[in-house]
Structure formats: structure tokens, C-alpha cells
Design an enzyme around this catalytic site. Structure first.
Site, short mmCIF file in Angstrom:
data_model
loop_
_atom_site.label_atom_id
_atom_site.label_comp_id
_atom_site.label_asym_id
_atom_site.label_seq_id
_atom_site.Cartn_x
_atom_site.Cartn_y
_atom_site.Cartn_z
N ARG A 1 -13.67 -51.11 79.85
CA ARG A 1 -12.91 -51.72 80.94
C ARG A 1 -12.98 -53.24 80.81
O ARG A 1 -12.60 -53.77 79.80
CB ARG A 1 -13.43 -51.25 82.30
N SER B 1 -16.41 -44.17 88.83
CA SER B 1 -16.88 -43.12 89.73
C SER B 1 -17.52 -43.74 90.96
O SER B 1 -17.38 -43.23 92.08
CB SER B 1 -17.90 -42.23 89.03
N1 ATP Z 1 -11.30 -46.57 84.31
C1 ATP Z 1 -11.79 -46.38 83.08
N2 ATP Z 1 -11.08 -46.74 81.99
C2 ATP Z 1 -11.61 -46.58 80.76
N3 ATP Z 1 -12.81 -46.05 80.50
C3 ATP Z 1 -13.55 -45.68 81.54
C4 ATP Z 1 -13.09 -45.82 82.89
N4 ATP Z 1 -14.06 -45.36 83.71
C5 ATP Z 1 -15.07 -44.98 82.92
N5 ATP Z 1 -14.79 -45.16 81.62
C6 ATP Z 1 -15.65 -44.85 80.48
O1 ATP Z 1 -16.02 -43.51 80.57
C7 ATP Z 1 -17.34 -43.33 80.04
C8 ATP Z 1 -18.20 -42.62 81.05
O2 ATP Z 1 -18.43 -43.49 82.10
P1 ATP Z 1 -19.25 -43.15 83.40
O3 ATP Z 1 -19.52 -41.71 83.51
O4 ATP Z 1 -20.38 -44.13 83.53
O5 ATP Z 1 -18.13 -43.48 84.49
P2 ATP Z 1 -18.03 -44.67 85.47
O6 ATP Z 1 -16.69 -44.55 86.08
O7 ATP Z 1 -18.41 -45.94 84.79
O8 ATP Z 1 -19.11 -44.25 86.55
P3 ATP Z 1 -20.27 -45.11 87.24
O9 ATP Z 1 -19.60 -45.89 88.30
O10 ATP Z 1 -21.18 -44.03 87.77
O11 ATP Z 1 -20.91 -45.93 86.17
C9 ATP Z 1 -17.82 -44.72 79.63
O12 ATP Z 1 -17.54 -44.90 78.25
C10 ATP Z 1 -16.93 -45.64 80.47
O13 ATP Z 1 -16.77 -46.90 79.86
MG MG Z 2 -20.43 -46.38 84.14
#
Ligand code: ATP
Ligand code: MG
Length: 167
Positions: free
Chosen positions: A90, A128
């Protein structure tokens, strides 16, 4: 066969994750969405709930499967016969940590490649954590998570909060 592992906590899955899964499924013969168990974060959704939500929204992507893992990621990746780890990227905030992780993984497992997929502009702010925060404060999740799991996410986040309050 080119197999890639897409690891994460998916607590819960968002449209940002789903976008990466769909795009990765076009690049690889098989994509394994791997839910990390026992991360340092205490999850809101149980392992099986996270798995069920992912499976419900994956639709009919024939070459994507959902699995869970704990321990060292590169060991798991090897066990699955994969050579690629997919990470979503991101904003700048993801970069420093992911850069370190990718270099550390290359050091201990030079046969495994980390591949970064740039976020879809629409989801560049989406995580998330943001989803859970909005759900708990009564904000709309429209467009942030798939419609068919939106209500389940709201219910679960509220239930989780109630449980924490009672402690
Ligand atoms: N909106 C998004 N666009 C692109 N990649 C994403 C996005 N959200 C998460 N990812 C990617 O998905 C993978 C898993 O991420 P993760 O499960 O930590 O989700 P998160 O949305 O970052 O949740 P949290 O807020 O709990 O950290 C990581 O490689 C993260 O960079
Ligand atoms: Mg994350």
C-alpha cells in the site's frame, strides 16, 4: 507448476486482499491464501471464521486455495512446493517493514522470491484494522468488504467488543 503463497492475518478479509488474490490468480498456476495462526496480534475472528469468510467471497477461482500456517513462513512455503511469496504494497508505511522481511527471507531462503503487488488505488488506504474500527463505530463498510459478508463482519466485531467489555 508456478505456485505462490499469499500470507496474512485476514482478520477479516477486505476488498484490498480480494483484489490481490484475483490478480495473483491470473499470474500463477496456483495461489495459496495462507492465514497466519498465532501472530502477535490477538485476532477478532477465529481461524475457521476467517477461512470461511475468504472461501465465501473467493467465488469460482479454480486455482486458489485457502490454508493456514504457523511458524517460519519460508519453511511453510517450501512444504507447499511454492517458490514465491506474494505481498500487497500500500503506502510507504508497508514498505519499510516488508523490505526488511523480504531481505531477511532472502537471506535464510535464497530459493524463495518475494513478489510485491501494488495496491489498487481504490484500496490504498484499506486494512482489516480500518474495517474493524469502522464496524465498531457504526461506519459504513460499503465498498470496503464484499457485500455478502458485510453484516457478518459487523456482527462479529460488535460481539467481540461486548465480550471484551465483560472481562
Ligand atoms: N488494501 C490493500 N491493498 C493491497 N494489499 C493489501 C491491502 N490490505 C492488505 N494488503 C496486503 O495483504 C497482506 C496481508 O495483510 P494483513 O492480513 O496484515 O491485512 P491488513 O489489512 O494489513 O490487516 P491489519 O490491519 O490487521 O494489519 C499483506 O501483504 C498486505 O500488505
Ligand atoms: Mg497488515
Amino acid at each position: 507448476m508456478k505456485i505462490a503463497v499469499y500470507p496474512g492475518s485476514f482478520d477479516p478479509i477486505t476488498n484490498g486482499h480480494l483484489d490481490i488474490i484475483k490478480r495473483a490468480s491470473k499470474v500463477f498456476d496456483k495461489v495459496i491464501v495462507s492465514i497466519l495462526v498465532n501472530s502477535s496480534k490477538t485476532p477478532c475472528f477465529e481461524m475457521e471464521e476467517r477461512r470461511a469468510l475468504i472461501e465465501r467471497v473467493m467465488g469460482d477461482l479454480p486455482n486458489v486455495e485457502v490454508d493456514c500456517f504457523e511458524g517460519l513462513l519460508v519453511n511453510y512455503v517450501r512444504k507447499k512446493g511454492a517458490h514465491v511469496i506474494i505481498k500487497g504494497l500500500r503506502a510507504i508505511s508497508d514498505f519499510e517493514y516488508e523490505f526488511q522481511m523480504a531481505l531477511a527471507n532472502t537471506k535464510i531462503a535464497p530459493d524463495i522470491e518475494t513478489l510485491f503487488m501494488m495496491t489498487n488505488q481504490e484500496y490504498s488506504y484499506l486494512s482489516s484494522s480500518i474495517v474493524k474500527e469502522l464496524a465498531s463505530l457504526g461506519g459504513s463498510l460499503e465498498g470496503l468488504v464484499p457485500d455478502e459478508i458485510m453484516q457478518d463482519i459487523i456482527d462479529k466485531v460488535r460481539e467481540h467488543e461486548e465480550r471484551l467489555k465483560k472481562r
